[in-house]
Each structure stands twice: as structure tokens, then as C-alpha cells.
Design a protein around this motif. Structure first.
Motif, PDB file in Angstrom:
ATOM      1  N   ASP A 162      25.662 122.422 -21.055  1.00  0.00           N
ATOM      2  CA  ASP A 162      26.328 123.400 -20.200  1.00  0.00           C
ATOM      3  C   ASP A 162      25.807 123.341 -18.760  1.00  0.00           C
ATOM      4  O   ASP A 162      26.525 123.680 -17.828  1.00  0.00           O
ATOM      5  N   ARG A 163      24.550 122.943 -18.582  1.00  0.00           N
ATOM      6  CA  ARG A 163      23.956 122.843 -17.246  1.00  0.00           C
ATOM      7  C   ARG A 163      24.232 121.501 -16.585  1.00  0.00           C
ATOM      8  O   ARG A 163      24.129 121.374 -15.369  1.00  0.00           O
ATOM      9  N   CYS A 164      24.554 120.496 -17.370  1.00  0.00           N
ATOM     10  CA  CYS A 164      24.717 119.133 -16.863  1.00  0.00           C
ATOM     11  C   CYS A 164      25.809 119.082 -15.790  1.00  0.00           C
ATOM     12  O   CYS A 164      26.904 119.605 -15.972  1.00  0.00           O
ATOM     13  N   CYS A 165      25.497 118.389 -14.679  1.00  0.00           N
ATOM     14  CA  CYS A 165      26.478 118.236 -13.602  1.00  0.00           C
ATOM     15  C   CYS A 165      27.020 116.808 -13.538  1.00  0.00           C
ATOM     16  O   CYS A 165      27.699 116.447 -12.576  1.00  0.00           O
ATOM     17  N   ALA A 166      26.711 116.000 -14.542  1.00  0.00           N
ATOM     18  CA  ALA A 166      27.243 114.642 -14.700  1.00  0.00           C
ATOM     19  C   ALA A 166      26.846 113.699 -13.572  1.00  0.00           C
ATOM     20  O   ALA A 166      27.608 112.806 -13.207  1.00  0.00           O
ATOM     21  N   ALA A 167      25.646 113.865 -13.033  1.00  0.00           N
ATOM     22  CA  ALA A 167      25.181 113.001 -11.951  1.00  0.00           C
ATOM     23  C   ALA A 167      24.817 111.600 -12.458  1.00  0.00           C
ATOM     24  O   ALA A 167      24.859 110.635 -11.703  1.00  0.00           O
ATOM     25  N   GLY A 168      24.422 111.485 -13.720  1.00  0.00           N
ATOM     26  CA  GLY A 168      24.128 110.189 -14.307  1.00  0.00           C
ATOM     27  C   GLY A 168      22.737 109.645 -14.043  1.00  0.00           C
ATOM     28  O   GLY A 168      22.443 108.512 -14.413  1.00  0.00           O
ATOM     29  N   GLN A 169      21.878 110.408 -13.408  1.00  0.00           N
ATOM     30  CA  GLN A 169      20.521 109.947 -13.128  1.00  0.00           C
ATOM     31  C   GLN A 169      19.736 109.669 -14.405  1.00  0.00           C
ATOM     32  O   GLN A 169      18.905 108.762 -14.455  1.00  0.00           O
TER      33      GLN A 169
END
Length: 65
Positions: free
Chosen positions: A8-15
Motif C-alpha cells: 500500500d505504501r509502494c510508489c513503484a519507483a523500482g529501486q
């Protein structure tokens, strides 16, 4: 040691995937983190998981002892 993710917190930056693609992946439809290995079995994998947690801009990854 185990890893927890908060999708739910993930912003999908992919780091996380860039740091540890053997531990993390991203969903195809929205890029949200997917945990592939919640209990890494060696020190090198642990280091990559900790790096991924530190790099996560949303703080969606937690590494616990």
C-alpha cells in the motif's frame, strides 16, 4: 532475519529491484513491489535487501532480525 513489504505504501519507483532483483520484483500492471524471497539465506543477500530498504523512497520495505 526476514523482509516485509507494504504494498500500500509502494510508489513503484523500482529501486528495490535495481538493488536486489533476486529478492524483489514489480507487478506488471502497476509496478508495485513483489517479494520473491522473504528470508534471504546469506550475508550478501541480506546486504542487498538492506540497501533496497534504504533506497525505497516510500519506506515500503522493512528488514527485521
Amino acid at each position: 532475519m526476514h523482509i516485509e513489504i507494504d504494498q500500500d505504501r509502494c510508489c513503484a519507483a523500482g529501486q528495490c529491484v535495481l538493488a536486489a532483483d533476486d529478492i524483489f520484483d514489480q507487478r506488471d500492471e502497476d509496478g508495485v513491489v513483489v517479494l520473491l524471497d522473504g528470508i534471504p539465506d546469506d550475508a550478501e543477500a541480506l546486504g542487498r535487501a538492506q540497501e533496497a530498504a534504504a533506497l525505497c523512497p516510500a519506506g515500503a520495505i522493512a528488514v527485521h532480525d
